[in-house]
Motif scaffolding. Structure first.
Motif, PDB file in Angstrom:
ATOM      1  N   ASP A 226       5.963  29.961  12.563  1.00 45.63           N
ATOM      2  CA  ASP A 226       5.276  30.378  11.166  1.00 45.63           C
ATOM      3  C   ASP A 226       4.554  31.454  11.002  1.00 45.63           C
ATOM      4  O   ASP A 226       3.178  31.480  11.339  1.00 45.63           O
TER       5      ASP A 226
ATOM      6  N   VAL B  43      -4.213  15.335   5.017  1.00 44.71           N
ATOM      7  CA  VAL B  43      -3.070  15.205   5.916  1.00 44.71           C
ATOM      8  C   VAL B  43      -2.696  15.479   7.105  1.00 44.71           C
ATOM      9  O   VAL B  43      -1.920  15.498   7.922  1.00 44.71           O
ATOM     10  N   SER B  44      -3.799  15.865   7.755  1.00 46.29           N
ATOM     11  CA  SER B  44      -3.914  16.801   8.540  1.00 46.29           C
ATOM     12  C   SER B  44      -2.359  17.697   8.967  1.00 46.29           C
ATOM     13  O   SER B  44      -1.326  18.184   9.594  1.00 46.29           O
ATOM     14  N   LYS B  45      -2.945  18.684   7.722  1.00 51.99           N
ATOM     15  CA  LYS B  45      -0.820  19.704   8.288  1.00 51.99           C
ATOM     16  C   LYS B  45      -2.233  21.077   7.710  1.00 51.99           C
ATOM     17  O   LYS B  45      -2.809  21.270   7.173  1.00 51.99           O
ATOM     18  N   SER B  46      -1.161  22.191   7.917  1.00 53.74           N
ATOM     19  CA  SER B  46      -1.486  23.476   8.275  1.00 53.74           C
ATOM     20  C   SER B  46      -1.073  23.630   6.602  1.00 53.74           C
ATOM     21  O   SER B  46      -0.202  23.259   6.705  1.00 53.74           O
TER      22      SER B  46
ATOM     23  N   GLN C 228       3.236  12.994  10.746  1.00 53.38           N
ATOM     24  CA  GLN C 228       2.155  12.698  10.860  1.00 53.38           C
ATOM     25  C   GLN C 228       0.953  13.671  11.625  1.00 53.38           C
ATOM     26  O   GLN C 228       1.436  13.843  13.074  1.00 53.38           O
ATOM     27  N   GLY C 229       0.242  14.382  11.282  1.00 52.45           N
ATOM     28  CA  GLY C 229      -0.478  15.297  11.613  1.00 52.45           C
ATOM     29  C   GLY C 229       0.094  16.562  12.429  1.00 52.45           C
ATOM     30  O   GLY C 229       1.324  17.436  11.957  1.00 52.45           O
ATOM     31  N   PRO C 230       0.416  17.009  14.010  1.00 51.05           N
ATOM     32  CA  PRO C 230       1.113  18.112  14.546  1.00 51.05           C
ATOM     33  C   PRO C 230       2.405  17.410  14.183  1.00 51.05           C
ATOM     34  O   PRO C 230       3.877  18.185  14.631  1.00 51.05           O
TER      35      PRO C 230
ATOM     36  N   GLU D   9       2.593  24.305   6.673  1.00 46.60           N
ATOM     37  CA  GLU D   9       3.382  23.248   6.653  1.00 46.60           C
ATOM     38  C   GLU D   9       3.697  22.662   5.246  1.00 46.60           C
ATOM     39  O   GLU D   9       4.363  22.219   4.868  1.00 46.60           O
TER      40      GLU D   9
ATOM     41  N   SER E  78       0.850  -1.232  -0.188  1.00 47.92           N
ATOM     42  CA  SER E  78      -0.128  -0.450   0.305  1.00 47.92           C
ATOM     43  C   SER E  78       0.948   1.261   0.012  1.00 47.92           C
ATOM     44  O   SER E  78       0.345   2.194  -0.229  1.00 47.92           O
TER      45      SER E  78
ATOM     46  N   ASP F 125      -5.157   7.262   0.150  1.00 48.08           N
ATOM     47  CA  ASP F 125      -3.672   7.106  -0.355  1.00 48.08           C
ATOM     48  C   ASP F 125      -3.314   7.735  -1.330  1.00 48.08           C
ATOM     49  O   ASP F 125      -1.890   8.723  -1.905  1.00 48.08           O
TER      50      ASP F 125
ATOM     51  N   ARG G  29       3.644  20.067  16.560  1.00 47.68           N
ATOM     52  CA  ARG G  29       3.109  21.731  15.961  1.00 47.68           C
ATOM     53  C   ARG G  29       2.229  21.937  17.220  1.00 47.68           C
ATOM     54  O   ARG G  29       1.053  21.627  17.248  1.00 47.68           O
TER      55      ARG G  29
END
Lengths: 405, 141
Positions: A359, B78-81, A272-274, B84, A176, B39, A304
């Protein structure tokens, strides 16, 4: 003539920079096939020791000590991308940074054609980036890194930023995730600051392979690269004198021309995420006796919180002494000089890092960082101009503004 | 007074957030795909792999940084700001690697671009997905 060349290069950089920030020039990027972009860092840093100079990597001939200086981190770069056809793109990048010759003369970092006949295949030829970092090929775009600068313990000895050559990469789905393999080959056109003077490694063949596996938030990497040095570091008249006294093993150890250095590394990123965590390990083996073999590693983790990302890291770099002896009397000038050269590439240190990235805007990040370097008095290779009183311990505080435009 | 203003802002914001429709990913009917996984979409938008199962090369389309949809899209995917995501692209662009998604000026323009090009993909609010395009992925809130 040299002065003229410098002015001309600066003019080109200024033109690129102005064009890049003029909204009217390339307002509609979607319609234009030519894109100009830039990046830069304004940084100031100081250490707590006046017994050595902290540098970012071995290409830098002077570093910083116990007063504020913008020398090692500040830089400006511009890049032009021209999408000639759907499959063919031309890329040029010029950077002004603190160089091996103490100048900030603009330097052509990338100038290559990229051909992508298929979404799975990418072929590049020309001046291309040396792919050592895991998260980025460029160690100079501070905005794209979490910390103030790539770990000097890990990336410090990798003074190659680019090679003149080719690379080919293939990306395929596997399970995957995605597996990506890349081969590269070429020659370095770079010079670096050496001990003593400047070491011109121009024409040294470089080749390597990079394997990546990307799976959701994970990236795994295995990398091998090698360079065969095409020139000697100038130690004359020492090698001749050593041979005269029959110390041939010692004289041979000072040869770097024709000797290969091999670099092996493993890395992992979890993003992953923050939360982002990355770690890498490397080992460098030198055929030449001038450099001690080394191993190094780093772990960096950030979390973050809205626009602020605090981070912590630890890195280490250790070399193994070669125990080569001249067989000459220990109080002879030849023996002492040879031993001093052998000791010049010694490293034994650990660095603890704490910092935060803010940022401020979409294209501007401010960073504050504290590095506590804890090593032995013999750990001199990562620094410049170490004095007799150097005890292997210093603290570096950095304030950085990274931007892209 | 300050509490009153806070309350007022809250009341004004509530209907807006309640009214926000789901984001969906749209494709050209000629792309030859019925569905993409999270994905797949991540690989396409982050420039890791842009080949669709039909063999067509995917051409992702982004909205401007100011767009509220853009921030929502990357947060949900993707849980990103956005900073980022910008940092991510500066890594790849300034390494001479993959190009970021093409930029559309608005959701309407994004839909027009998808309708025009077989490989184009865009994220829009569901009501924007008209008969010229097909929905191939729904973003989880």
């Amino acid at each position: 003539m040299r002065h003229f060349a410098r002015l001309w290069s600066l003019a080109i950089v200024a033109t690129f920079a102005l064009a890049g920030v003029t909204p009217s020039a390339f307002a509609d990027e979607a319609e234009s096939s030519l894109r100009l972009r830039g990046f830069g860092t304004l940084g100031t840093a100081r250490s707590s020791s006046n017994q050595t100079e902290f540098i970012r990597d071995l290409s830098q001939p002077q570093g910083i000590s116990n007063h504020w200086s913008s020398r090692i981190d500040s830089l400006l770069g511009v890049q032009a991308n021209w999408q000639a056809t759907d499959e063919l793109e031309l890329v040029g990048q010029v950077v002004s940074r603190y160089r091996y010759d103490k100048s900030r003369d603009p330097e052509l970092m990338w100038a290559f054609a990229k051909w992508e006949p298929d979404a799975r295949v990418s072929l590049r030829g020309g001046r291309i980036g040396a792919d050592f970092m895991m998260a980025a090929d460029s160690r100079l775009v501070g905005y794209s890194h979490l910390a103030a600068r790539p770990s000097p313990d890990y990336f410090g000895p990798l003074f190659f930023s680019y090679i003149d050559g080719v690379d080919a990469s293939l990306t395929l789905p596997l399970g995957s995730g995605l597996v990506r393999g890349k081969l590269f080959a070429g020659a370095t056109p770079e010079k670096t600051s050496g001990t003593p003077g400047i070491w011109d490694t121009d024409g040294s063949p470089v080749s390597g392979i990079v394997l990546d596996y990307l799976l959701g938030p994970w990236q795994f990497r295995a990398n091998m690269a090698q360079v065969r040095f095409a020139s000697d570091i100038q130690f004359a008249p020492l090698p001749g004198a050593l041979r005269l006294y029959g110390a041939n093993t010692a004289a041979d150890a000072l040869v770097s021309d024709g000797k290969t250095a091999r670099f092996y590394s493993l890395g992992v990123i979890y993003d992953q995420g923050p939360l982002q965590v990355q770690g890498m390990l490397n080992t460098i083996d030198h055929e030449s006796g001038v450099f001690q073999n080394s191993h190094a590693g780093y772990v960096l983790a950030g979390y973050r919180l809205d626009t602020i990302t605090p981070y912590v890291g630890v890195s280490w770099w250790k070399t193994r002494s070669r125990n080569i002896s001249t067989g000459l009397p220990a109080d002879s000038v030849l023996d002492m000089t040879f031993n001093a050269i052998m000791a010049a590439s010694a490293v034994d240190q650990t660095t603890y890092t704490v910092g935060a990235r803010w940022d401020v805007y979409a294209n501007l990040a401010l960073k504050a960082q504290w590095d506590a370097i804890r090593g032995t008095a013999a750990s001199v290779f990562p620094f410049q101009h170490s004095k007799a009183g150097w005890n292997g311990r210093t603290d570096v505080v950095s304030f950085i503004a990274d931007f892209v435009f | 007074m300050r509490a009153f203003i806070s309350l007022l802002i809250l009341f004004l914001a509530l209907p807006l957030s309640a009214a926000a429709a789901d984001l969906v990913l749209i494709a050209n009917p000629k792309a030859g795909i019925a569905h993409l996984t999270q994905d797949d979409v991540t690989n396409i938008y982050l420039g890791r792999y842009r080949r669709l199962t039909s063999g067509v090369t995917a051409e992702p389309i982004d909205l401007p940084n100011e767009s509220e949809f853009k921030a929502r899209f990357y947060r949900q995917l993707v849980s990103k700001s956005l900073p980022e995501i910008n940092a991510y692209w500066s890594r790849l662009i300034f390494a001479g690697k993959t190009q970021p998604p093409q930029l559309a000026g608005s959701a309407e323009e994004a839909v027009r671009m998808v309708a025009r090009r077989p490989g184009a993909l865009a994220y829009v609010e569901r009501p924007h997905a008209d008969a010229r395009v097909v929905v191939v992925f729904e973003l989880a809130n």
